[in-house]
Design an enzyme around this catalytic site. Structure first.
Site, mmCIF file in Angstrom:
data_model
loop_
_atom_site.group_PDB
_atom_site.id
_atom_site.type_symbol
_atom_site.label_atom_id
_atom_site.label_comp_id
_atom_site.label_asym_id
_atom_site.label_seq_id
_atom_site.Cartn_x
_atom_site.Cartn_y
_atom_site.Cartn_z
ATOM 1 N N ALA A 68 0.861 -1.178 0.000
ATOM 2 C CA ALA A 68 0.000 0.000 0.000
ATOM 3 C C ALA A 68 0.899 1.230 0.000
ATOM 4 O O ALA A 68 2.072 1.147 0.376
ATOM 5 C CB ALA A 68 -0.866 -0.026 1.250
ATOM 6 N N GLY A 107 0.377 -5.143 0.552
ATOM 7 C CA GLY A 107 -0.744 -5.085 -0.371
ATOM 8 C C GLY A 107 -0.392 -5.636 -1.747
ATOM 9 O O GLY A 107 -1.277 -6.108 -2.479
ATOM 10 N N GLU A 110 -0.808 -9.292 -1.422
ATOM 11 C CA GLU A 110 -2.247 -9.543 -1.265
ATOM 12 C C GLU A 110 -2.945 -9.477 -2.624
ATOM 13 O O GLU A 110 -3.830 -10.281 -2.936
ATOM 14 C CB GLU A 110 -2.842 -8.529 -0.287
ATOM 15 N N GLU A 130 3.865 -6.008 6.958
ATOM 16 C CA GLU A 130 3.077 -4.966 7.630
ATOM 17 C C GLU A 130 3.452 -4.770 9.094
ATOM 18 O O GLU A 130 3.416 -3.644 9.598
ATOM 19 C CB GLU A 130 1.579 -5.288 7.515
HETATM 20 C C1 3H9 Z 1 0.542 -2.521 3.287
HETATM 21 O O1 3H9 Z 1 0.780 -2.904 2.185
HETATM 22 C C2 3H9 Z 1 -0.801 -2.658 3.926
HETATM 23 C C3 3H9 Z 1 -1.731 -3.630 3.245
HETATM 24 O O2 3H9 Z 1 -1.672 -4.881 3.850
HETATM 25 C C4 3H9 Z 1 -3.151 -3.208 3.391
HETATM 26 C C5 3H9 Z 1 -3.598 -2.088 2.592
HETATM 27 C C6 3H9 Z 1 -5.078 -1.871 2.683
HETATM 28 N N1 3H9 Z 1 4.695 3.427 0.044
HETATM 29 O O3 3H9 Z 1 13.372 1.516 0.309
HETATM 30 P P1 3H9 Z 1 13.797 2.283 -0.906
HETATM 31 C C7 3H9 Z 1 9.439 4.694 -1.333
HETATM 32 S S1 3H9 Z 1 1.721 -1.705 4.222
HETATM 33 C C8 3H9 Z 1 5.181 4.593 -0.329
HETATM 34 O O4 3H9 Z 1 14.847 3.296 -0.737
HETATM 35 P P2 3H9 Z 1 14.828 -0.120 -2.094
HETATM 36 C C9 3H9 Z 1 10.528 5.075 -0.350
HETATM 37 O O5 3H9 Z 1 10.053 5.974 0.609
HETATM 38 C C10 3H9 Z 1 3.130 -1.630 3.140
HETATM 39 N N2 3H9 Z 1 6.467 4.800 -0.650
HETATM 40 O O6 3H9 Z 1 14.175 1.325 -2.121
HETATM 41 C C11 3H9 Z 1 11.561 5.673 -1.273
HETATM 42 O O7 3H9 Z 1 11.134 6.989 -1.590
HETATM 43 P P3 3H9 Z 1 12.219 8.143 -1.876
HETATM 44 C C12 3H9 Z 1 3.846 -2.928 3.045
HETATM 45 C C13 3H9 Z 1 7.273 3.750 -0.581
HETATM 46 O O8 3H9 Z 1 15.005 -0.518 -3.485
HETATM 47 C C14 3H9 Z 1 11.437 4.811 -2.532
HETATM 48 O O9 3H9 Z 1 10.145 4.204 -2.454
HETATM 49 N N3 3H9 Z 1 5.026 -2.773 2.249
HETATM 50 C C15 3H9 Z 1 6.828 2.492 -0.201
HETATM 51 O O10 3H9 Z 1 15.968 -0.161 -1.138
HETATM 52 C C16 3H9 Z 1 12.483 3.738 -2.645
HETATM 53 O O11 3H9 Z 1 12.474 2.964 -1.446
HETATM 54 C C17 3H9 Z 1 6.225 -2.457 2.764
HETATM 55 O O12 3H9 Z 1 6.364 -2.321 3.959
HETATM 56 C C18 3H9 Z 1 5.472 2.334 0.121
HETATM 57 N N4 3H9 Z 1 4.953 1.157 0.501
HETATM 58 O O13 3H9 Z 1 13.715 -1.050 -1.435
HETATM 59 C C19 3H9 Z 1 7.348 -2.325 1.799
HETATM 60 N N5 3H9 Z 1 7.873 1.630 -0.220
HETATM 61 O O14 3H9 Z 1 12.966 7.698 -3.085
HETATM 62 C C20 3H9 Z 1 8.168 -1.121 2.111
HETATM 63 C C21 3H9 Z 1 8.941 2.337 -0.630
HETATM 64 O O15 3H9 Z 1 11.370 9.356 -2.054
HETATM 65 N N6 3H9 Z 1 9.208 -0.876 1.158
HETATM 66 N N7 3H9 Z 1 8.579 3.613 -0.845
HETATM 67 O O16 3H9 Z 1 13.058 8.173 -0.635
HETATM 68 C C22 3H9 Z 1 10.353 -1.583 1.105
HETATM 69 O O17 3H9 Z 1 10.550 -2.541 1.834
HETATM 70 C C23 3H9 Z 1 11.415 -1.127 0.156
HETATM 71 O O18 3H9 Z 1 11.116 0.205 -0.198
HETATM 72 C C24 3H9 Z 1 11.520 -1.959 -1.149
HETATM 73 C C25 3H9 Z 1 12.515 -1.263 -2.102
HETATM 74 C C26 3H9 Z 1 12.046 -3.358 -0.773
HETATM 75 C C27 3H9 Z 1 10.196 -2.070 -1.821
#
Ligand code: 3H9
Length: 653
Positions: A68, A107, A110, A130
């Site tokens: 999400a 998400g 999901e 999450e």
């Molecule tokens: C969820 O999904 C809830 C659902 O169950 C229910 C919904 C109803 N949103 O980490 P990076 C941005 S909860 C917005 O440096 P990497 C991050 O801020 C979510 N932005 O890259 C950064 O921005 P900036 C569950 C996000 O390659 C840029 O992307 N998901 C999100 O080292 C690059 O990020 C997670 O918890 C996001 N969800 O790693 C996953 N994610 O360039 C969280 C990232 O402006 N994310 N950004 O600084 C990660 O684990 C890592 O970002 C990922 C990439 C592995 C994806």
């Protein structure tokens, strides 16, 4: 296949009778409102299109949907909601195939589980992280995952928040295939192969009959919860996902997700999530870095070995320097042991290739073509200066020279170089191949592209780099010294070491400040205090308790005694220590009142934040967020409290 470039967040192309629905929402294809609306529209369009028999859901850019959109979590809910979008996909009459590359997280997974079939790139990772954001999955994760993989695995994945690799996902039943050539083409082929949808929610829970094993795992996981409420909530949610009818479990999961989303812990975890990604927002970090491939490390002690391993694991060539053959062998053996154990845990696919990049030498001349040399020798200014002076002679003029000192003046070390602009502090935390934090300490004369190189290096090593100015202890150790001193004052005021440690653990630290000293050894800090006393850096109110413990050889666990008596692996309160404390109270003419445990943490936190505010005001740290990142990642400050600055500022309104 022909792909039409599209500015749309969600676009539809066709290949024969298969529609390709592509999400394009950089940087990580988060399921923002625009994505959700686009997907819902795609369901309607593909259902209505008589020329479409099946649908492939794919993502542009570096990854499948990574979750999400966390940035929307502080806004009011916006329709359509993800659970409804996923329900619409699952209910579709035509089969949907998720083509997963990069990461399918939260998400994103999901969504993939709402599709009828899943194929992944071999390097893809999938998970429901999450809990790390203070949440439980909110779009069916706790209900669909145990209907695809063993309920116990679903539980550990959701409560642990760690993703699994494609091969594990295939064996577990989460995906149907791993692509061997082109992911999209193979996804289309899979879509053609399956005429009808296969709905996850119609599956029975996998391994439902083994309720006992599930409960045992749940109890084990619950025991490890230190105070992070999302983990306990996730265990409960998976329990419902496994036991209740799917519709009831989905409704309960959604309610738990929404309740947690606005909780203090979720806000704190979001704060630290974004803070960790903003640490290098410094213009210098964006400049062109110097090329780095050949690395030298001086010193094969615990820190040197960890640093060598960290570099080797990330593809660098490393030469370890020690002063004699015996030390060199000992260091090299420990490097190999570290690599072996990482390989055993599946973290190093090609151990031989990694080992082939490792070399050792006694002669500094072996560093003549190094791009970066890091010294990790004894923490003594004169020793470090000597090492830098020798490196000045033997290294390329543009090689970067780094010190791993944790307290010493990096400006003074840099000053021995003919070109001090190539010196920097790289303060790794032990064990260096595991700990995520890297303090990048910038001396006054540092060249801008050295900053850029250090910043890039932290990313290449998979670490969180935080920029720090030069002062005694930089950001983290300086703050730690302040709250350690406060812990000593608490003893003088009447608290016991056990009371302080218990209060810190109750707050969420894995271990208290005195237990920590026993674990790390009291002797190093003793040497440092002696140096600081000699330099006149410690004045009034100095508390001698720790020095007295060291004087009688109580260096901590390694000598069987420190702040505690260590008997058969158990730390017991020590009468010797209590009597030394009592004597020091007398010497300092302290009253030593009875202490309530709840009075401890406000004092520890107060000392922490006072020093942190000073670190900020002096420009040592760039931001309060950076301080939080340092304390959470280097000093075990409970992540779900967001760091000391966030906690203090939230408490202050
Ligand atoms: C969820 O999904 C809830 C659902 O169950 C229910 C919904 C109803 N949103 O980490 P990076 C941005 S909860 C917005 O440096 P990497 C991050 O801020 C979510 N932005 O890259 C950064 O921005 P900036 C569950 C996000 O390659 C840029 O992307 N998901 C999100 O080292 C690059 O990020 C997670 O918890 C996001 N969800 O790693 C996953 N994610 O360039 C969280 C990232 O402006 N994310 N950004 O600084 C990660 O684990 C890592 O970002 C990922 C990439 C592995 C994806």
């Amino acid at each position: 296949m022909q792909r039409r470039p599209s500015a749309m967040t969600v676009s539809i192309d066709t290949q024969g009778r298969v529609a390709i629905v592509t999400i394009d929402n950089p940087p990580v294809n988060a399921s923002s409102q625009a994505v959700r609306a686009g997907l819902l529209e795609a369901v309607t369009k593909t259902e209505d299109d008589p020329d479409v028999d099946a649908v492939v859901l794919a993502c542009a850019g570096r990854t499948f949907v990574a979750g999400a959109d966390v940035r929307e979590f502080d806004l009011p809910l916006m329709e359509p909601h993800l659970p409804d979008v996923i329900a619409a996909i699952e209910a579709a009459s035509k089969p949907w195939v998720a083509a997963i590359h990069g990461t399918a997280l939260g998400g994103g997974l999901e969504l993939a589980m709402g599709c009828h079939f899943r194929i992944a790139d071999p390097m893809a990772r999938m998970g429901l992280p999450e809990v790390n954001l203070g949440l439980v999955p909110g779009a069916g994760g706790t209900v669909r995952l145990p209907r695809l993989v063993e309920a116990e695995l679903a539980l550990t994945m959701i409560a642990g928040g760690k993703p699994i690799l494609a091969n594990v996902a295939l064996t577990a039943g989460l995906i149907d295939a791993i692509a061997t050539s082109d992911l999209l083409d193979e996804a289309v082929a899979l879509a053609v192969e399956h005429a009808a949808p296969r709905r996850t929610l119609e599956n029975a829970v996998v391994g439902a009959s083994d309720a006992e094993a599930f409960d045992k795992t749940a109890t084990g996981l619950r025991r490890k919860v230190r105070g992070q409420e999302s983990i306990a909530a996730a265990i409960d949610a998976v329990g419902r996902g496994v036991r209740l009818p799917a519709d009831e479990a989905l409704a309960a999961e959604r309610a738990a997700f929404l309740a947690l989303k606005s909780s203090d812990q979720a806000r704190a975890l979001r704060h630290i999530f974004f803070a960790e990604r903003a640490t290098l927002a410094d213009p210098r970090a964006k400049l062109t870095p110097r090329p780095l491939q050949r690395i030298g490390v001086i010193g094969g002690g615990t820190m040197g070995v960890g640093i060598v391993s960290a570099f080797l694991m990330r593809g660098f060539e490393v030469t370890l320097i020690e002063r004699d053959e015996a030390s060199l062998h000992a260091g090299a053996d420990r490097v190999h042991a570290t690599l072996d154990s990482s390989a055993k845990r599946g973290l190093l696919p090609d151990l031989d290739a990694v080992s082939a990049r490792f070399d050792t030498a006694i002669d500094y001349a072996a560093l003549s073509d190094a791009d970066l040399v890091i010294e990790a020798v004894f923490e003594d200014m004169e020793v470090k200066k000597q090492v830098f002076a020798r490196l000045d002679q033997v290294t390329k003029p543009d090689a970067i020279l780094a010190t791993n000192t944790s307290y010493l003046d990096v400006n003074a070390i840099a000053a021995v170089l003919s070109d001090p602009s190539r010196a920097v502090g790289l303060h790794f935390f032990s064990p260096a191949h595991v700990m995520k934090l890297l303090e990048i300490v910038l001396p006054g004369a540092v060249a801008e592209d050295v900053v850029a190189t250090a910043a890039k290096l932290s990313k290449s090593l998979g670490k969180i780099g935080v920029l720090s100015g030069v002062c005694d202890g930089f950001i983290g150790n300086r703050i730690m010294s302040a709250y350690r001193a406060e812990a000593d004052r608490l003893l003088i005021d009447g608290a016991s070491p056990d009371q302080v440690d218990s209060a810190m653990r109750a707050y969420g630290f894995p271990i208290g400040v005195f237990e920590m000293q026993d674990l790390a050894g009291l002797d190093i800090a003793w040497a440092m205090r002696k140096r600081r006393l000699a330099e006149g850096k410690i004045s009034g109110g100095y508390i001698r308790i720790a020095d007295r413990l060291c004087e009688i050889g109580r260096f901590g666990r390694k000598t069987g005694a420190g702040w505690y008596d260590h008997v058969d692996g158990t730390a017991l309160p020590s009468e010797v220590v209590m009597s030394i404390i009592a004597e020091e109270r007398q010497t300092m003419e302290a009253v030593g009142k009875a202490f309530a445990t709840e009075d401890v943490m406000p004092r520890i936190l107060g000392a922490m934040t006072r020093e942190a505010e000073a670190v900020l005001a002096e420009g040592i740290a760039r931001s309060a967020e950076d301080i939080d990142v340092v304390m959470v990642n280097g000093y075990s400050f409970p992540r779900w409290k967001g760091g000391p600055m966030f906690a203090a500022r939230s408490a202050g309104g």
